[in-house]
Design a protein around this motif. Structure first.
Motif, mmCIF file in Angstrom:
data_model
loop_
_atom_site.group_PDB
_atom_site.id
_atom_site.type_symbol
_atom_site.label_atom_id
_atom_site.label_comp_id
_atom_site.label_asym_id
_atom_site.label_seq_id
_atom_site.Cartn_x
_atom_site.Cartn_y
_atom_site.Cartn_z
ATOM 1 N N ASN A 18 60.613 24.487 5.616
ATOM 2 C CA ASN A 18 60.037 24.795 4.305
ATOM 3 C C ASN A 18 59.173 23.666 3.756
ATOM 4 N N ASP A 19 59.306 22.479 4.316
ATOM 5 C CA ASP A 19 58.526 21.323 3.837
ATOM 6 C C ASP A 19 57.263 21.219 4.690
ATOM 7 N N THR A 71 58.684 9.447 8.747
ATOM 8 C CA THR A 71 59.828 9.824 7.912
ATOM 9 C C THR A 71 60.436 8.581 7.257
ATOM 10 N N ARG A 117 61.850 20.086 8.700
ATOM 11 C CA ARG A 117 62.328 21.021 7.684
ATOM 12 C C ARG A 117 61.272 22.105 7.531
ATOM 13 N N TYR A 140 71.128 22.424 -2.297
ATOM 14 C CA TYR A 140 70.286 21.800 -1.268
ATOM 15 C C TYR A 140 69.137 21.039 -1.889
ATOM 16 N N TYR A 141 68.701 21.461 -3.083
ATOM 17 C CA TYR A 141 67.569 20.799 -3.727
ATOM 18 C C TYR A 141 68.112 19.662 -4.586
ATOM 19 N N GLN A 148 64.862 11.000 3.987
ATOM 20 C CA GLN A 148 64.429 12.031 4.947
ATOM 21 C C GLN A 148 63.189 12.788 4.489
ATOM 22 N N HIS A 149 62.404 12.205 3.584
ATOM 23 C CA HIS A 149 61.112 12.812 3.248
ATOM 24 C C HIS A 149 60.055 12.326 4.257
#
Length: 382
Positions: free
Chosen positions: A332-333, A351, A330, A41-42, A356-357
């Protein structure tokens, strides 16, 4: 013949010097790629000073000591802290020199309870600015389904639940210690701006930001280069490779020197031999000195300037408002990697659709006006 042999030997020596210099300057003796990933995923690149150790690469020159990354069976990158164990890598920001970690099973309180704390001893890392250590006490209490301070990942049943509260503060009525049994205490890192100071309990899931001072590759990454060890360096001296738009690269200079220099030297040798033959025939009694000058004009490329985006282009990136409950695309972000502040309810995020950051609108708009790339993964707009 003696003159011909002398210049032939000179040519061979020059070729050896050029080849040796070119091969030495082209890399830092690391066989691994400049960037790598565990493939899970990372997907952000793992690059120097970090390096993936257990993917068929045992060359320690690919990374700085203490920055080893191992990929587990789920293709997750793990960072080992000698005194605390392996932690899941959530994100790496090389420019700010920050790595974000969490527990592999998303239960940091369990790690702190079992290890009686969190230690960075014998590692190159320290807590990021804004983090402090707090001493927590763990209690085994009667199960209370309405209690807001029980830690779900530590187990809850009809018989018991586990809670962790600040040792220096009373539970303020949230926990009846008379129905609890003390388990242990642990020193936990928490962000000083989080609710943990006012609400003295420990949540089930939270990330920890670590930073490092050495090696310092910030300037190299700011210039778009690749940080690494100098060739054959034995004292961890650093160099910056593959800088963009700075004229010819070392490999290109090596190719030009081989393509232009060697034919030029051969031509000079042939000319000298011809002149020597004619002078021996016409002037046997006289000695002569032959000088030749050879110049190579280096043609440099004018650096290309990568400008930012205009207003309409920036506005095409979608906006998202953080809900009152703090819900994020997300979970966790939770931190803007530009200003390093946690997202708050009702804040507006933007975004970048290619990767997608997402970031604070003000932060990313200012960035995109000067840089047309994502500040995290450097992707260009479609």
């Amino acid at each position: 013949m003696a003159t011909m042999q002398y210049y032939s030997l000179t040519l061979v020596v020059l070729i050896i010097i050029i080849i040796g210099h070119g091969s030495e300057a082209s890399d830092n003796n690391c066989a691994a790629p400049a960037t790598a990933s565990c493939g899970g995923y990372y997907t952000a690149p793992i690059e120097f000073p970090f390096w993936i150790k257990n993917r068929g690469n045992n060359n320690s020159r690919c990374g700085y000591p203490g920055f080893d990354i191992n990929c587990n069976t789920h293709n997750q990158p793990l960072l080992n802290l000698p005194e605390s164990g392996d932690f899941l890598v959530i994100g790496i920001e090389n420019i700010a020199q920050i790595v974000v970690i969490n527990d592999q099973e998303e239960c940091m309180p369990r790690r702190i309870m079992l290890n009686r704390g969190f230690s960075l001893a014998d590692s190159p890392f320290q807590l990021a600015d804004g983090y402090i250590y707090q001493n927590y006490s763990f209690y085994n209490c009667s199960y209370d389904p309405g209690s807001p301070i029980m830690i779900g990942c530590l187990g809850s049943s009809i018989n018991y639940s586990v809670a962790a509260v600040l040792s220096s503060q009373p539970p303020r009525g949230l926990l009846n210690l008379s129905s609890c049994e003390f388990i242990t205490w642990g020193l936990a890192p928490v962000w000083s701006g989080s609710p943990y100071e006012e609400y003295p309990t420990m949540g089930s899931l939270y990330d920890i930001q670590l930073q490092w001072k050495e090696p310092n590759c910030t300037d190299c990454f700011n210039r778009g280069g690749r940080c690494g060890f100098q060739p054959d360096s034995t004292n961890h001296r650093l160099a910056c490779y593959d800088l963009p738009h700075q004229g010819f690269t070392r490999k290109e200079k090596f190719g030009i020197s081989m393509g232009v220099g060697i034919p030029g030297l051969i031509g000079i040798i042939g000319l000298i031999c011809l002149l020597q033959r004619r002078k021996r025939q016409e002037q046997r009694r006289q000695s002569s000195r032959i000088g030749t000058e050879f110049a190579i004009m280096n043609v440099t490329n004018r650096p290309a300037v990568l400008i930012g985006l205009d207003g309409p282009s920036i506005e095409r990136y979608p906006k998202t408002e953080v809900s009152e409950s703090g819900g994020l695309p997300r979970p966790n972000d939770t931190i803007c990697s530009i200003c390093l502040h946690e997202y708050q309810p009702k804040e507006v995020l933007r975004t970048i659709t290619e990767c997608q950051h997402y970031f604070h609108v003000d932060c990313i708009d200012g960035w995109l006006k000067m840089n047309a790339t994502c500040p995290l993964c450097r992707k260009l707009p479609a």
